[in-house]
Design a protein around this motif. Structure first.
Motif, PDB file in Angstrom:
ATOM      1  N   SER A  84     -58.026  67.004 -41.532  1.00  0.00           N
ATOM      2  CA  SER A  84     -57.585  66.766 -40.158  1.00  0.00           C
ATOM      3  C   SER A  84     -56.265  67.482 -39.868  1.00  0.00           C
ATOM      4  O   SER A  84     -56.078  68.047 -38.789  1.00  0.00           O
ATOM      5  CB  SER A  84     -57.443  65.268 -39.887  1.00  0.00           C
ATOM      6  N   GLU A  85     -55.358  67.486 -40.838  1.00  0.00           N
ATOM      7  CA  GLU A  85     -54.077  68.169 -40.644  1.00  0.00           C
ATOM      8  C   GLU A  85     -54.241  69.686 -40.706  1.00  0.00           C
ATOM      9  O   GLU A  85     -53.539  70.417 -40.006  1.00  0.00           O
ATOM     10  CB  GLU A  85     -53.051  67.692 -41.670  1.00  0.00           C
ATOM     11  N   ILE A  86     -55.167  70.144 -41.537  1.00  0.00           N
ATOM     12  CA  ILE A  86     -55.433  71.581 -41.597  1.00  0.00           C
ATOM     13  C   ILE A  86     -56.006  72.045 -40.262  1.00  0.00           C
ATOM     14  O   ILE A  86     -55.596  73.078 -39.727  1.00  0.00           O
ATOM     15  CB  ILE A  86     -56.379  71.927 -42.763  1.00  0.00           C
ATOM     16  N   LYS A  87     -56.930  71.272 -39.716  1.00  0.00           N
ATOM     17  CA  LYS A  87     -57.501  71.616 -38.407  1.00  0.00           C
ATOM     18  C   LYS A  87     -56.409  71.670 -37.339  1.00  0.00           C
ATOM     19  O   LYS A  87     -56.381  72.577 -36.505  1.00  0.00           O
ATOM     20  CB  LYS A  87     -58.575  70.601 -38.002  1.00  0.00           C
ATOM     21  N   GLU A  88     -55.519  70.702 -37.382  1.00  0.00           N
ATOM     22  CA  GLU A  88     -54.418  70.681 -36.421  1.00  0.00           C
ATOM     23  C   GLU A  88     -53.532  71.915 -36.590  1.00  0.00           C
ATOM     24  O   GLU A  88     -53.136  72.555 -35.614  1.00  0.00           O
ATOM     25  CB  GLU A  88     -53.582  69.411 -36.595  1.00  0.00           C
ATOM     26  N   TYR A  89     -53.256  72.273 -37.833  1.00  0.00           N
ATOM     27  CA  TYR A  89     -52.418  73.436 -38.099  1.00  0.00           C
ATOM     28  C   TYR A  89     -53.111  74.722 -37.631  1.00  0.00           C
ATOM     29  O   TYR A  89     -52.468  75.618 -37.077  1.00  0.00           O
ATOM     30  CB  TYR A  89     -52.063  73.510 -39.591  1.00  0.00           C
ATOM     31  N   ILE A  90     -54.420  74.801 -37.822  1.00  0.00           N
ATOM     32  CA  ILE A  90     -55.177  75.960 -37.350  1.00  0.00           C
ATOM     33  C   ILE A  90     -55.083  76.065 -35.832  1.00  0.00           C
ATOM     34  O   ILE A  90     -54.831  77.139 -35.281  1.00  0.00           O
ATOM     35  CB  ILE A  90     -56.645  75.885 -37.817  1.00  0.00           C
ATOM     36  N   THR A  91     -55.267  74.942 -35.167  1.00  0.00           N
ATOM     37  CA  THR A  91     -55.167  74.927 -33.705  1.00  0.00           C
ATOM     38  C   THR A  91     -53.774  75.359 -33.256  1.00  0.00           C
ATOM     39  O   THR A  91     -53.630  76.188 -32.353  1.00  0.00           O
ATOM     40  CB  THR A  91     -55.489  73.524 -33.155  1.00  0.00           C
ATOM     41  N   LEU A  92     -52.761  74.824 -33.898  1.00  0.00           N
ATOM     42  CA  LEU A  92     -51.384  75.176 -33.542  1.00  0.00           C
ATOM     43  C   LEU A  92     -51.067  76.640 -33.861  1.00  0.00           C
ATOM     44  O   LEU A  92     -50.273  77.269 -33.169  1.00  0.00           O
ATOM     45  CB  LEU A  92     -50.399  74.265 -34.273  1.00  0.00           C
ATOM     46  N   SER A  93     -51.703  77.173 -34.903  1.00  0.00           N
ATOM     47  CA  SER A  93     -51.467  78.568 -35.279  1.00  0.00           C
ATOM     48  C   SER A  93     -52.005  79.543 -34.238  1.00  0.00           C
ATOM     49  O   SER A  93     -51.559  80.685 -34.165  1.00  0.00           O
ATOM     50  CB  SER A  93     -52.114  78.867 -36.639  1.00  0.00           C
ATOM     51  N   GLN A  94     -52.946  79.081 -33.449  1.00  0.00           N
ATOM     52  CA  GLN A  94     -53.520  79.932 -32.412  1.00  0.00           C
ATOM     53  C   GLN A  94     -52.718  79.886 -31.116  1.00  0.00           C
ATOM     54  O   GLN A  94     -53.038  80.572 -30.155  1.00  0.00           O
ATOM     55  CB  GLN A  94     -54.968  79.521 -32.152  1.00  0.00           C
ATOM     56  N   LYS A  95     -51.672  79.077 -31.120  1.00  0.00           N
ATOM     57  CA  LYS A  95     -50.823  78.943 -29.941  1.00  0.00           C
ATOM     58  C   LYS A  95     -49.451  79.521 -30.233  1.00  0.00           C
ATOM     59  O   LYS A  95     -48.990  79.521 -31.369  1.00  0.00           O
ATOM     60  CB  LYS A  95     -50.677  77.469 -29.551  1.00  0.00           C
ATOM     61  N   SER A  96     -48.822  79.990 -29.198  1.00  0.00           N
ATOM     62  CA  SER A  96     -47.446  80.449 -29.346  1.00  0.00           C
ATOM     63  C   SER A  96     -46.556  79.560 -28.483  1.00  0.00           C
ATOM     64  O   SER A  96     -47.041  78.710 -27.751  1.00  0.00           O
ATOM     65  CB  SER A  96     -47.325  81.922 -28.930  1.00  0.00           C
ATOM     66  N   GLY A  97     -45.282  79.755 -28.599  1.00  0.00           N
ATOM     67  CA  GLY A  97     -44.350  78.971 -27.814  1.00  0.00           C
ATOM     68  C   GLY A  97     -43.613  77.961 -28.662  1.00  0.00           C
ATOM     69  O   GLY A  97     -44.023  77.638 -29.776  1.00  0.00           O
ATOM     70  N   PRO A  98     -42.528  77.443 -28.126  1.00  0.00           N
ATOM     71  CA  PRO A  98     -41.648  76.565 -28.907  1.00  0.00           C
ATOM     72  C   PRO A  98     -42.285  75.233 -29.309  1.00  0.00           C
ATOM     73  O   PRO A  98     -41.995  74.716 -30.388  1.00  0.00           O
ATOM     74  CB  PRO A  98     -40.445  76.349 -27.997  1.00  0.00           C
ATOM     75  N   ILE A  99     -43.151  74.680 -28.486  1.00  0.00           N
ATOM     76  CA  ILE A  99     -43.758  73.388 -28.834  1.00  0.00           C
ATOM     77  C   ILE A  99     -44.683  73.542 -30.034  1.00  0.00           C
ATOM     78  O   ILE A  99     -44.611  72.773 -30.998  1.00  0.00           O
ATOM     79  CB  ILE A  99     -44.495  72.781 -27.619  1.00  0.00           C
ATOM     80  N   ALA A 100     -45.566  74.541 -29.979  1.00  0.00           N
ATOM     81  CA  ALA A 100     -46.484  74.782 -31.096  1.00  0.00           C
ATOM     82  C   ALA A 100     -45.704  75.131 -32.363  1.00  0.00           C
ATOM     83  O   ALA A 100     -46.044  74.662 -33.456  1.00  0.00           O
ATOM     84  CB  ALA A 100     -47.467  75.891 -30.740  1.00  0.00           C
ATOM     85  N   LEU A 101     -44.669  75.923 -32.207  1.00  0.00           N
ATOM     86  CA  LEU A 101     -43.846  76.307 -33.351  1.00  0.00           C
ATOM     87  C   LEU A 101     -43.213  75.095 -34.016  1.00  0.00           C
ATOM     88  O   LEU A 101     -43.251  74.943 -35.237  1.00  0.00           O
ATOM     89  CB  LEU A 101     -42.766  77.299 -32.905  1.00  0.00           C
ATOM     90  N   ARG A 102     -42.649  74.205 -33.212  1.00  0.00           N
ATOM     91  CA  ARG A 102     -42.023  72.995 -33.763  1.00  0.00           C
ATOM     92  C   ARG A 102     -43.057  72.118 -34.466  1.00  0.00           C
ATOM     93  O   ARG A 102     -42.783  71.570 -35.536  1.00  0.00           O
ATOM     94  CB  ARG A 102     -41.311  72.208 -32.661  1.00  0.00           C
ATOM     95  N   LYS A 103     -44.233  71.987 -33.885  1.00  0.00           N
ATOM     96  CA  LYS A 103     -45.272  71.159 -34.504  1.00  0.00           C
ATOM     97  C   LYS A 103     -45.745  71.772 -35.826  1.00  0.00           C
ATOM     98  O   LYS A 103     -45.954  71.042 -36.804  1.00  0.00           O
ATOM     99  CB  LYS A 103     -46.451  70.968 -33.544  1.00  0.00           C
ATOM    100  N   ARG A 104     -45.920  73.093 -35.864  1.00  0.00           N
ATOM    101  CA  ARG A 104     -46.311  73.760 -37.114  1.00  0.00           C
ATOM    102  C   ARG A 104     -45.231  73.552 -38.173  1.00  0.00           C
ATOM    103  O   ARG A 104     -45.517  73.236 -39.326  1.00  0.00           O
ATOM    104  CB  ARG A 104     -46.526  75.264 -36.890  1.00  0.00           C
ATOM    105  N   HIS A 105     -43.987  73.720 -37.743  1.00  0.00           N
ATOM    106  CA  HIS A 105     -42.857  73.551 -38.651  1.00  0.00           C
ATOM    107  C   HIS A 105     -42.834  72.141 -39.223  1.00  0.00           C
ATOM    108  O   HIS A 105     -42.640  71.944 -40.431  1.00  0.00           O
ATOM    109  CB  HIS A 105     -41.553  73.879 -37.908  1.00  0.00           C
TER     110      HIS A 105
END
Length: 133
Positions: free
Chosen positions: A61-82
């Protein structure tokens, strides 16, 4: 690439690769006219990333979330990936510390048995103590 080629390249089994694609975890996978999966170099990168995260014990579930976030740019996605990576880093540190403790015990046990084999010590341990680390 065919799935068998990707399996050889990544070391993942064909059923595992199928599962990940069926779970929409490999964004770059397409299908040909015969509905066969078609993998590109990006798919291999996705799979290698999933493999590393699974080896670290990251839930799908976390890998899927990280994959989804990796396909997005911007500060919100970056913070969530981090944040996800920091969490996994903390878990890896705990696992590393536990592994280091086990390695220390193994080294002591190996040294003891080598000393016994070389006649430097007597084997006076009970069976349970011989077994334990």
């Amino acid at each position: 690439m065919k799935i068998s080629e990707v399996s050889k390249q990544t070391g993942l089994s064909i059923p595992t690769i199928r599962y990940y694609t069926d779970q929409n975890m490999i964004p770059s996978v397409t299908r040909d006219l015969d509905n066969q999966r078609v993998f590109d170099d990006e798919a291999v990168v996705w799979l290698e990333g999933i493999k590393v995260l699974r080896e670290l014990g990251v839930p799908l579930s976390e890998i899927k979330e990280y994959i989804t976030l990796s396909q997005k740019s911007g500060p919100i996605a970056l913070r969530k990936r981090h944040t996800l990576l920091i969490k996994q880093q903390a878990l890896a540190k705990v696992n590393f510390a536990q592994s280091a403790k086990i390695l220390t015990k193994l080294n002591k046990k190996i040294k003891l048995e080598e000393d016994i084999m070389n006649g430097k010590k007597r084997d006076s341990l009970s069976a349970a103590r011989r077994f334990s680390l």
